[in-house]
Design an enzyme around this catalytic site. Structure first.
Site, mmCIF file in Angstrom:
data_model
loop_
_atom_site.group_PDB
_atom_site.id
_atom_site.type_symbol
_atom_site.label_atom_id
_atom_site.label_comp_id
_atom_site.label_asym_id
_atom_site.label_seq_id
_atom_site.Cartn_x
_atom_site.Cartn_y
_atom_site.Cartn_z
ATOM 1 N N THR A 1 51.762 17.323 27.886
ATOM 2 C CA THR A 1 52.999 18.006 28.293
ATOM 3 C C THR A 1 53.611 18.755 27.109
ATOM 4 O OG1 THR A 1 53.383 16.220 29.847
ATOM 5 C CG2 THR A 1 55.258 17.650 29.394
ATOM 6 N N HIS B 1 51.807 21.955 26.617
ATOM 7 C CA HIS B 1 52.265 22.987 27.570
ATOM 8 C C HIS B 1 53.538 23.665 27.048
ATOM 9 C CE1 HIS B 1 49.502 22.279 30.848
ATOM 10 N NE2 HIS B 1 49.753 20.984 30.823
#
Ligand code: ZN
Length: 367
Positions: free
Chosen positions: A41, A44
């Site tokens: 995450t 990202h």
């Protein structure tokens, strides 16, 4: 305090000096971060890809990155009652809404109005992080910070492997992928007594870690056809297919492999997220007539996976060391992200330390 903050809507993040959180809200705590690990995450958000632009957007910036950590509670806001100053904690990163129906039903991990640490709030790539006590998990005092920090992704692996029935002993398992959570899943499956663990992967560096975690059979997806992979699984499972499949990639080719290689009546843990939707599944033959159970794995089972993994780590029944490939100072975050986004990755889980003494102690434990 120092913090790694996303300041602009483009690739990267900056090491900045920001005020330490003060005036804690009721039920919130302040934790001094001892170790913090980098997750997909965070990558990202680092890349500021489509997902982060849509999920967070420019209005979220500036924001401190990170959600996996452990640390010591140093301050309490009003109305905290379970957690005390001095507690050694990690956090469930899904900050659930206690008033939501899902919380009342005990399925916190799929809650509505859920906020994610480091996505919807300032994260833990910093000296200190503010976090509500409802999501704090008290760690065994003897657990090294580099292990306490990785319990969040280890929880994903635990939930995917164990499912709801916790019925793994003696069963055969297929795990797709070679990222850190697939590698952790191998360790969990081994510790839970899976009789044969088959991994589909490709990166040499990661496949080596898979062997250290106890995988039985590895199949390189770049060197085999789908038919060859299917045959190898059948040959290794008495012709039945795998009892449990943990699908951890989400790509169509991986879904095809996974639905093909699961045995009739098997359990399918759906963890991988397709980059394109919708995915194709032969509903009639691969689900209905195969009689399989499909279980979506969203996050971790709060706090069941924390309890189990905490016990396994504290009692040295699960060793995550091979997956924790790098220990670094928080100041070296740039290098860490460069390694994680390199075309041929030579790392798995990277744990960072805001305090150099903690880093030195962790390095000494490795020797
Ligand atoms: Zn994570």
């Amino acid at each position: 305090m120092k913090a790694v903050q996303k300041t602009e809507p483009k690739i990267g993040a900056k090491l900045v000096e920001v005020p330490t959180p003060t005036n804690l809200k009721p039920g919130w705590t302040l934790v001094k971060v001892r170790a913090t690990s980098i997750c997909g995450t965070d990558i990202h958000i680092w890349n500021w890809d489509q997902w982060s632009q849509g999920r967070m957007g420019e209005k979220a910036l500036p924001q401190i990155l990170g959600h996996e950590f452990c640390g010591e509670v140093v301050e309490l806001g009003p109305n905290c009652n379970r957690i005390k100053v001095g507690d050694y904690v990690s956090a469930e990163t899904h900050i659930y809404d206690p008033g939501d129906l899902t919380s009342m039903l005990g399925i916190f991990h799929v809650g509505n109005n859920m906020k994610i640490l480091g996505v919807d709030t300032d994260g833990c790539f910093a000296d200190y992080v503010a976090i509500p006590e409802i999501v704090l998990w008290k760690n065994d005092k003897t657990m090294p910070p580099e292990y306490a920090s990785i319990q969040e992704p280890l929880g994903n692996a635990c939930y995917a492997v164990m499912g709801e029935d916790n019925d793994v002993y003696g069963k055969t398992m297929l795990i797709t992928g070679d990222g850190p959570i697939s590698l952790f899943a191998i360790g969990v499956a081994k510790a839970a007594g899976a009789s044969k663990i088959i991994q589909f992967g490709m990166a040499q560096y990661s496949m080596e870690i898979g062997r250290k975690m106890g995988v039985d059979i590895q199949i390189d997806v770049t060197k085999t056809t789908p038919d060859e992979r299917y045959k190898m699984v059948m040959d290794n499972t008495g012709g039945w297919g795998c009892d449990i499949v943990c699908e951890m990639i989400g790509a169509q080719s991986s879904l095809d492999d996974a639905f093909r290689c699961i045995r009739k009546g098997g359990r399918f843990s759906a963890f991988g997220i397709p980059s394109k939707s919708p995915s194709q599944i032969d509903y009639t033959d691969q689900i209905v007539f195969k009689g399989i159970q499909i279980h979506g794995i969203s996050g971790r089972k709060i706090f069941d996976t924390w309890y189990r993994n905490g016990n396994m780590l504290a009692n040295r029944k699960l060793d995550p060391t091979p997956v924790v490939t790098h220990l670094m100072a928080l100041e070296d975050y740039q290098k860490a992200f460069e390694m994680l986004t390199a075309p041929t990755r030579q790392c798995a889980k990277i744990v960072m330390f805001p305090d150099k003494q903690e880093l030195n102690a962790a390095m000494a434990r490795r020797k």
